[in-house]
Design an enzyme around this catalytic site. Structure first.
Site, short mmCIF file in Angstrom:
data_model
loop_
_atom_site.label_atom_id
_atom_site.label_comp_id
_atom_site.label_asym_id
_atom_site.label_seq_id
_atom_site.Cartn_x
_atom_site.Cartn_y
_atom_site.Cartn_z
N ASP A 169 0.83 -1.21 0.00
CA ASP A 169 0.00 0.00 0.00
C ASP A 169 0.86 1.27 0.00
O ASP A 169 0.69 2.17 -0.82
CB ASP A 169 -0.88 0.03 1.26
CG ASP A 169 -2.31 -0.42 0.98
OD1 ASP A 169 -2.70 -0.42 -0.18
OD2 ASP A 169 -3.01 -0.77 1.93
N GLU B 188 -4.20 7.43 2.42
CA GLU B 188 -4.64 6.72 3.61
C GLU B 188 -3.46 6.31 4.49
O GLU B 188 -3.58 6.22 5.71
CB GLU B 188 -5.40 5.46 3.16
CG GLU B 188 -6.00 4.65 4.26
CD GLU B 188 -6.77 3.47 3.71
OE1 GLU B 188 -7.42 2.80 4.53
OE2 GLU B 188 -6.73 3.20 2.51
N ASP C 120 -5.94 6.37 -3.00
CA ASP C 120 -6.14 5.09 -2.30
C ASP C 120 -5.28 4.07 -3.05
O ASP C 120 -5.65 3.64 -4.15
CB ASP C 120 -7.60 4.67 -2.30
CG ASP C 120 -7.85 3.49 -1.34
OD1 ASP C 120 -6.87 2.80 -0.98
OD2 ASP C 120 -9.01 3.25 -0.97
N ILE D 56 -4.26 0.82 -2.74
CA ILE D 56 -4.85 -0.48 -3.08
C ILE D 56 -6.17 -0.58 -2.34
O ILE D 56 -6.21 -0.87 -1.14
CB ILE D 56 -3.92 -1.66 -2.69
CG1 ILE D 56 -2.59 -1.58 -3.43
CG2 ILE D 56 -4.61 -3.00 -3.01
CD1 ILE D 56 -1.60 -2.69 -3.08
N ASP D 57 -7.25 -0.30 -3.05
CA ASP D 57 -8.58 -0.39 -2.44
C ASP D 57 -9.03 -1.85 -2.49
O ASP D 57 -8.80 -2.56 -3.46
CB ASP D 57 -9.58 0.49 -3.20
CG ASP D 57 -10.92 0.56 -2.49
OD1 ASP D 57 -10.94 0.97 -1.33
OD2 ASP D 57 -11.94 0.19 -3.10
N THR E 294 -8.16 -4.22 0.02
CA THR E 294 -6.94 -4.99 0.33
C THR E 294 -7.26 -6.42 0.78
O THR E 294 -6.46 -7.32 0.55
CB THR E 294 -6.10 -4.29 1.43
OG1 THR E 294 -6.95 -3.93 2.52
CG2 THR E 294 -5.43 -3.05 0.90
N ASP F 161 -11.63 7.10 -1.12
CA ASP F 161 -12.42 6.05 -1.76
C ASP F 161 -13.28 6.59 -2.89
O ASP F 161 -13.59 5.87 -3.84
CB ASP F 161 -13.36 5.39 -0.74
CG ASP F 161 -12.63 4.58 0.31
OD1 ASP F 161 -11.73 3.80 -0.06
OD2 ASP F 161 -12.95 4.72 1.51
#
Length: 399
Positions: A54, A79, A153, A155-156, A158, A316
């Protein structure tokens, strides 16, 4: 300004390469496998590998953009923090180094001397990526750089990324779970008004070659600024059928109900699900990942993505919101929509991205507190809301 959008597309593809490498290269995949095992973590690891992936993606995006557009990095928000302290008290700041060798050395510290993994990661981090789209070559628009803020974001979804399911079947094109639900989200907004201006959604895992087991991805983008609206699906979205148009003007709620579709979270509350079932019939789909559910609306697979809770955040929603604006749609605050009197003529309460939630702390400062609705057509949203509110009220007053 197409240069910034073009660079965002390039860095999103580099980020997708990192995400794919962590699943496809043996040295890195073994670290992902470790994530699934129970037991005490190695105290020398500064961070679990999922978070490392991430943060690495986030830092690649930030530092690539800063190198091309000096001064922009201070307005790039995400994030993840890039500072780690392991259980032995060692503090490590993860930064993208100027050479591959230096990045290997830094990653080696984070990964407790795992040189194979460090070299594999560093190689993909420093790999040049080219991205071409003829539509961008025709785009001539000037947006002042100093009004731009960026939400990332890296890696949405995860959980789906770590789980790594590659054999999930879609339901009318919508994947309920699996690697297809993983997205990389980059949204650009106006720091003065909070309105989204540019968005990039990169879906790293779209289709897999069954011989090589390598994945191919897909990238979606949009720009909406001062009357200019352009997006990557400009020539691929099918027009509405005449039947759909007629249902918008029909007076019967029953007739209309069969022509709306929605994607929701598996955790959506019962009153919302009950009202939706009355409006959408069986055209309700469940899927993982806020970014992926928004992408389903962008792709035209559903009319609406609705979420009633306060557990999505600015990173997001910003990317998809920008693309949807470029398509004539948007993303609105659900709670405010339910409280709004349509007869007042007030505009729909679009989500904004520049103001923290008053009194909130931590990540909750940037939560979409009122929930959200993502949509492609304002006209259809207004019709949907009218029906949805009619059907929601009885459910809320039941004891």
């Amino acid at each position: 300004m197409s240069e910034i959008l073009r660079e965002l597309l390039c860095v999103s593809e580099k980020a997708a390469n990192i995400a794919r490498a962590c699943r496809q290269q043996e040295a890195l995949f073994q670290l992902l496998i470790e994530e699934k095992k129970e037991g005490e973590k190695n105290k020398k690891f500064a961070v679990d590998f999922k978070t490392l992936a991430d943060v690495l993606v986030q830092e690649v995006i930030k530092q690539n953009m800063e190198s091309k557009f000096p001064g922009l990095e201070k307005n790039i928000f995400g994030e993840e923090s890039n500072e780690f302290t392991n259980d032995l008290g060692e503090k490590i700041i993860l930064k993208l180094c100027s050479t591959e060798e230096e990045t290997v050395e830094l990653l080696n510290k984070v990964l407790n001397g795992n040189k194979l993994a460090s070299e594999a990661l560093a190689k993909v981090v420093h790999q040049d990526v080219a991205f071409s789209d003829p539509s961008l070559d025709l785009l001539e628009i000037s947006i002042p750089q100093d009004i731009l803020g960026i939400w990332v974001d890296p890696i949405d979804s995860t959980y789906q990324y770590i789980k790594g399911a590659a054999d999930i079947k879609s339901n009318q094109g919508i994947f309920p779970s699996g690697l297809q639900c993983v997205t990389i989200l980059i949204g650009v907004y106006d720091i003065q008004t909070g309105m989204p201006l540019m968005g990039v959604i990169n879906q790293p895992f779209v289709s897999q070659d069954l011989n090589t087991l390598r994945w191919r991805g897909q990238c979606y983008w949009g720009l909406s600024y001062m009357g200019t609206n352009i997006h990557s699906l400009q020539h691929t979205i099918p027009p509405k059928t005449s039947n759909e148009t007629q249902t918008e003007n029909a007076s019967s709620g029953v007739q209309l109900s069969h022509h709306f579709s929605a994607v929701i979270s598996t955790s959506e509350k019962e009153p919302i699900r009950a009202a939706l079932s009355r409006v959408c019939g069986e055209s309700i789909f469940r899927a993982a990942g806020a970014g992926y559910k928004s992408l389903c609306v962008v792709q035209g697979l559903v009319d609406i993505y609705i979420f009633s809770e306060d557990t999505t955040f600015k990173w997001d929603s910003c990317a998809a919101h920008a693309i949807l604006r470029a398509m004539g749609g948007g993303m609105v605050d659900l709670k405010e929509c339910l409280e709004r009197n349509p007869d007042t003529g007030l505009d729909l309460p679009q989500l904004v991205y520049h103001v923290e939630n008053a009194g909130a702390t931590g990540v909750d400062r940037w939560a979409n507190k009122g929930g959200l609705i993502a949509y492609r057509s304002r006209k259809r949203l207004e019709t949907f809301l009218s029906l949805f509110i009619q059907n929601l009220v009885p459910a809320q007053t039941q004891t």
